[in-house]
Design a protein around this motif. Sequence first.
Motif, PDB file in Angstrom:
ATOM      1  N   TRP A  35      -3.725   7.684  -9.223  1.00 51.18           N
ATOM      2  CA  TRP A  35      -2.856   6.702  -8.595  1.00 51.18           C
ATOM      3  C   TRP A  35      -3.677   5.701  -7.785  1.00 51.18           C
ATOM      4  CZ3 TRP A  35       1.988   5.111  -8.910  1.00 51.18           C
ATOM      5  CH2 TRP A  35       2.538   4.378  -7.856  1.00 51.18           C
ATOM      6  N   SER A  36      -3.360   4.421  -7.942  1.00 47.87           N
ATOM      7  CA  SER A  36      -3.993   3.375  -7.147  1.00 47.87           C
ATOM      8  C   SER A  36      -3.014   2.925  -6.068  1.00 47.87           C
ATOM      9  CB  SER A  36      -4.367   2.188  -8.040  1.00 47.87           C
ATOM     10  OG  SER A  36      -4.883   1.131  -7.269  1.00 47.87           O
ATOM     11  N   PRO A  37      -3.341   3.053  -4.784  1.00 49.04           N
ATOM     12  CA  PRO A  37      -2.377   2.761  -3.711  1.00 49.04           C
ATOM     13  C   PRO A  37      -1.931   1.301  -3.660  1.00 49.04           C
ATOM     14  CG  PRO A  37      -4.158   4.128  -2.883  1.00 49.04           C
ATOM     15  CD  PRO A  37      -4.577   3.660  -4.242  1.00 49.04           C
ATOM     16  N   GLU A  38      -2.796   0.364  -4.007  1.00 54.62           N
ATOM     17  CA  GLU A  38      -2.398  -1.041  -3.930  1.00 54.62           C
ATOM     18  C   GLU A  38      -1.572  -1.410  -5.150  1.00 54.62           C
ATOM     19  OE1 GLU A  38      -4.830  -5.026  -4.393  1.00 54.62           O
ATOM     20  OE2 GLU A  38      -5.009  -4.258  -2.326  1.00 54.62           O
ATOM     21  N   ALA A  77       0.616   5.217  -0.624  1.00 54.74           N
ATOM     22  CA  ALA A  77      -0.373   6.285  -0.801  1.00 54.74           C
ATOM     23  C   ALA A  77      -0.050   7.161  -1.999  1.00 54.74           C
ATOM     24  CB  ALA A  77      -0.467   7.126   0.466  1.00 54.74           C
ATOM     25  N   THR A  78       1.217   7.318  -2.292  1.00 51.95           N
ATOM     26  CA  THR A  78       1.630   8.170  -3.405  1.00 51.95           C
ATOM     27  C   THR A  78       2.717   7.481  -4.213  1.00 51.95           C
ATOM     28  OG1 THR A  78       3.410   9.290  -2.211  1.00 51.95           O
ATOM     29  CG2 THR A  78       1.181  10.228  -1.978  1.00 51.95           C
ATOM     30  N   GLU A 115       0.872  -1.168   0.000  1.00 47.15           N
ATOM     31  CA  GLU A 115       0.000   0.000   0.000  1.00 47.15           C
ATOM     32  C   GLU A 115       0.909   1.218   0.000  1.00 47.15           C
ATOM     33  OE1 GLU A 115      -3.334   0.389  -0.040  1.00 47.15           O
ATOM     34  OE2 GLU A 115      -3.781  -1.762  -0.141  1.00 47.15           O
ATOM     35  N   ASP A 144       5.912   7.351  -2.346  1.00 47.53           N
ATOM     36  CA  ASP A 144       6.057   6.234  -1.414  1.00 47.53           C
ATOM     37  C   ASP A 144       6.571   4.999  -2.134  1.00 47.53           C
ATOM     38  OD1 ASP A 144       5.108   7.315   1.151  1.00 47.53           O
ATOM     39  OD2 ASP A 144       3.173   7.512   0.155  1.00 47.53           O
ATOM     40  N   ASP A 168       1.944   6.000   8.167  1.00 51.84           N
ATOM     41  CA  ASP A 168       0.595   6.436   7.817  1.00 51.84           C
ATOM     42  C   ASP A 168       0.288   6.277   6.329  1.00 51.84           C
ATOM     43  OD1 ASP A 168       0.099   7.144  10.444  1.00 51.84           O
ATOM     44  OD2 ASP A 168       0.728   9.231  10.152  1.00 51.84           O
ATOM     45  N   THR A 169       1.329   6.150   5.498  1.00 56.14           N
ATOM     46  CA  THR A 169       1.099   6.094   4.046  1.00 56.14           C
ATOM     47  C   THR A 169       1.612   4.805   3.399  1.00 56.14           C
ATOM     48  OG1 THR A 169       3.211   7.212   3.570  1.00 56.14           O
ATOM     49  CG2 THR A 169       1.262   8.612   3.888  1.00 56.14           C
ATOM     50  N   ARG A 170       2.132   3.862   4.215  1.00 56.39           N
ATOM     51  CA  ARG A 170       2.743   2.667   3.639  1.00 56.39           C
ATOM     52  C   ARG A 170       2.373   1.423   4.440  1.00 56.39           C
ATOM     53  NH1 ARG A 170       8.897   5.209   3.190  1.00 56.39           N
ATOM     54  NH2 ARG A 170       8.300   7.056   1.981  1.00 56.39           N
TER      55      ARG A 170
END
Length: 338
Positions: free
Chosen positions: A299-302, A227-228, A225, A231, A327-329
């Motif tokens: 962007w798709s996080p997965e 988020a950006t 995962e 990441d 928080d983002t990974r």
Amino acid sequence: MRIFGRVRQRPSTDWRLATNRAFSLIDDGRYEDAGALLTRAADLEPWLSESWFNLALLHKFRHDWEQARAAGLRAVALLERDAGAPDWWNVGIAATALQDWPLARRAWQAYGLRVPGNGHGSLAASGEPLGMNLGGAAVRLSPDGEAEVVWGRRLDPARIEVLNIPLPSSGRRWGEVVLHDGAPRGERTTAASGSPGGRPSVYPVFDEIELWAPSSVPTWVVLIEAATQADRDALERLAADAGYAAEDWSSSVRLLCRACSESRMPSEEGDGLALHDPHDHSVPGHPGPLGHTAPDGLWSPERECGLAAPGSLVRGLLDGWVADSPDTRDWRDLEEVC
């Protein structure tokens, strides 16, 4: 399959019939039967360089490198020109497969290439690999099966080091060195990067012949995962800094039909050596690109990522990546696949 014609006089009808039949058998994969016919052709016309060139070619298809080298040397001994003959290229491939570096240097130079350490210095005498560093190129792994085109670094005219993380279906790993054929089958273009006139760079796609040097580094697949995009990039940098690799297969792999794979195809990013240069998986039909980006381009996080790292390091690498921005990974479902 073309038979090169450089003869002093027209070969006999029996030679031509045996040779033509042999290449039909080669196309059907009947190498033993083809070998008997090409041996007969060489007995009929031993003075003809094509007799030995064709035998060397057959032995290359069979990966019988000792015989390919022997027949190739017979062929070049009968050549009527000094440089540029494909006979020398086949000798170079066979010599490289056998790690006969003095002969490989001789073959590439006879073909017309500049070869380092080809004088009387210690490098030429030591029998060390050439190390020509010919820049970026692409290589088609498993060209007769589930073909996959990956980017690599050309070590010399017959070897490429794989820089992408291949899909597990290829049976190949990041960092492996593969022996490849001499005639490109397809091209990849990358966006212009400061080149005059804004012209894109063009890279050949070579077909793999066989694995030359294996890699001890396993391939893993993991769902992350991110988020950006930053990441995701951080994971790839972290792996590279550790001396290994991570690759976001969700964006770096595309499905192509075989006809497209063997043509000139654009590669949207990089310079032929970068992580994000797409590599291709060839399938029947024309399926278009594969990716996990949303239909609107967001962007798709997965992401499905390939990792090339030792088992003792891979989990710590992923945990360290998450710890830098929890928080983002995140990551899950780590599996060794090759």
